[in-house]
Design a protein around this motif. Structure first.
Motif, mmCIF file in Angstrom:
data_model
loop_
_atom_site.group_PDB
_atom_site.id
_atom_site.type_symbol
_atom_site.label_atom_id
_atom_site.label_comp_id
_atom_site.label_asym_id
_atom_site.label_seq_id
_atom_site.Cartn_x
_atom_site.Cartn_y
_atom_site.Cartn_z
ATOM 1 N N GLY A 104 0.773 -1.240 0.000
ATOM 2 C CA GLY A 104 0.000 0.000 0.000
ATOM 3 C C GLY A 104 0.801 1.285 0.000
ATOM 4 O O GLY A 104 0.286 2.340 0.349
ATOM 5 N N LEU A 105 2.071 1.232 -0.427
ATOM 6 C CA LEU A 105 2.869 2.446 -0.549
ATOM 7 C C LEU A 105 2.995 2.810 -2.021
ATOM 8 O O LEU A 105 3.453 1.996 -2.832
ATOM 9 N N GLY A 106 2.585 4.018 -2.380
ATOM 10 C CA GLY A 106 2.651 4.488 -3.757
ATOM 11 C C GLY A 106 3.647 5.622 -3.873
ATOM 12 O O GLY A 106 3.536 6.617 -3.150
ATOM 13 N N LEU A 107 4.618 5.488 -4.775
ATOM 14 C CA LEU A 107 5.701 6.470 -4.891
ATOM 15 C C LEU A 107 5.584 7.299 -6.165
ATOM 16 O O LEU A 107 5.407 6.755 -7.255
ATOM 17 N N LEU A 119 -0.592 4.944 1.539
ATOM 18 C CA LEU A 119 0.301 6.083 1.766
ATOM 19 C C LEU A 119 0.893 6.502 0.429
ATOM 20 O O LEU A 119 1.511 5.688 -0.267
ATOM 21 N N LEU A 120 0.683 7.769 0.057
ATOM 22 C CA LEU A 120 1.246 8.335 -1.167
ATOM 23 C C LEU A 120 2.508 9.103 -0.789
ATOM 24 O O LEU A 120 2.486 9.944 0.108
ATOM 25 N N ILE A 121 3.614 8.806 -1.484
ATOM 26 C CA ILE A 121 4.903 9.429 -1.193
ATOM 27 C C ILE A 121 5.344 10.221 -2.411
ATOM 28 O O ILE A 121 5.412 9.683 -3.522
ATOM 29 N N SER A 141 -3.448 9.614 3.075
ATOM 30 C CA SER A 141 -2.210 9.790 3.834
ATOM 31 C C SER A 141 -1.090 10.123 2.851
ATOM 32 O O SER A 141 -0.950 9.460 1.826
ATOM 33 N N ILE A 142 -0.279 11.141 3.190
ATOM 34 C CA ILE A 142 0.746 11.615 2.254
ATOM 35 C C ILE A 142 2.035 11.929 3.007
ATOM 36 O O ILE A 142 2.010 12.558 4.068
ATOM 37 N N LEU A 143 3.162 11.509 2.415
ATOM 38 C CA LEU A 143 4.494 11.958 2.830
ATOM 39 C C LEU A 143 5.077 12.720 1.652
ATOM 40 O O LEU A 143 5.175 12.170 0.550
ATOM 41 N N VAL A 144 5.439 13.982 1.870
ATOM 42 C CA VAL A 144 5.852 14.813 0.737
ATOM 43 C C VAL A 144 7.182 15.507 1.018
ATOM 44 O O VAL A 144 7.418 16.021 2.108
#
Length: 234
Positions: free
Chosen positions: A81-84, A155-157, A186-189
């Motif tokens: 579930g982690l999208g980069l 989670l979108l990165i 959810s986002i990590l940017v």
């Protein structure tokens, strides 16, 4: 109390003999937007590479939904579930826009599909038959975001979300991220535009020479201008 969506603790990493991460820690709760800040060369992209399984950490822990992912191959981490959206976009140049979008797509009930991506980015609908190599930098970034969303990530990165883009396109990307935030994504940017990051995110993590040196809220970041001078060159 449930575990955070993502917990990185005491992460260490090296390129050969050269250690570049010494102690990186951060957490992201479900539905939260968190930034990873720091000057160039401080370990932001390396942290993401370790998170996505592109590098094997030298030490520390990476837990996603409570499960340790250190040592797992990249495809398993993506499947979890982690999208980069990688630095430099890296769209498939010889595939059309639509082929890029469906190449790695994962179906999910009420999730992202071609119709919803084209609604988010009408320009991609207009260019859907064009090859990745025929797109402008801004269109490629939209495509890279759309491609990541088509995996329906938990989670979108985004690594360097708006680097090298024209101001109007940057504004469009930030607007897109606001829309995703409003939907609970959810986002990590990572980005260099501190003011835009402050508007978008609830919490911020600052790296300095491969270490987490500060974590706090937007209010706390704004309240201490010395943080930007010391760590961000702002």
């Amino acid at each position: 109390m449930s575990a955070p969506l993502l917990r990185i603790e005491n992460l260490e990493a090296a390129y050969g003999e050269a250690q570049v991460l010494f102690d990186v820690s951060l957490t992201i709760e479900a539905g939260e937007v968190v930034t990873l800040m720091g000057r160039n060369g401080m370990g932001k992209t390396t942290t993401i590479r370790n998170l996505m399984g592109m590098m094997r950490p030298r030490g520390g822990s990476i837990r996603f939904e409570g499960q340790e992912v250190v040592g797992a191959p990249s495809y398993r981490i993506a499947k979890a579930g982690l999208g980069l959206v990688p630095e430099g976009r890296q769209v498939f140049p010889t595939l059309s826009v639509e082929e890029n979008l469906v190449a790695t797509s994962v179906k999910a009930k009420n999730g992202w599909d071609l119709a919803s991506i084209y609604q988010l980015f009408p320009r991609l609908r207009e260019r859907r038959g064009n090859l990745g190599s025929q797109l402008s930098g801004g269109e490629q970034q939209m495509l890279a975001i759309g491609r990541a969303l088509m995996t329906n990530p938990k989670l979108l990165i985004l690594d360097e979300a708006t680097e090298g883009l024209a101001p109007l396109i940057r504004a469009e990307i930030w607007s897109c991220l606001e829309t995703l935030k409003s939907r609970g994504q959810s986002i990590l940017v990572v980005d260099k535009n501190v003011s835009a990051l402050e508007r978008l995110a609830e919490r911020h993590v600052i790296l300095e020479k491969g270490r987490t040196v500060w974590t706090g809220t937007t209010e706390e970041l704004k309240a201490d201008p010395t943080l930007k001078e010391r760590y961000l060159g702002a």
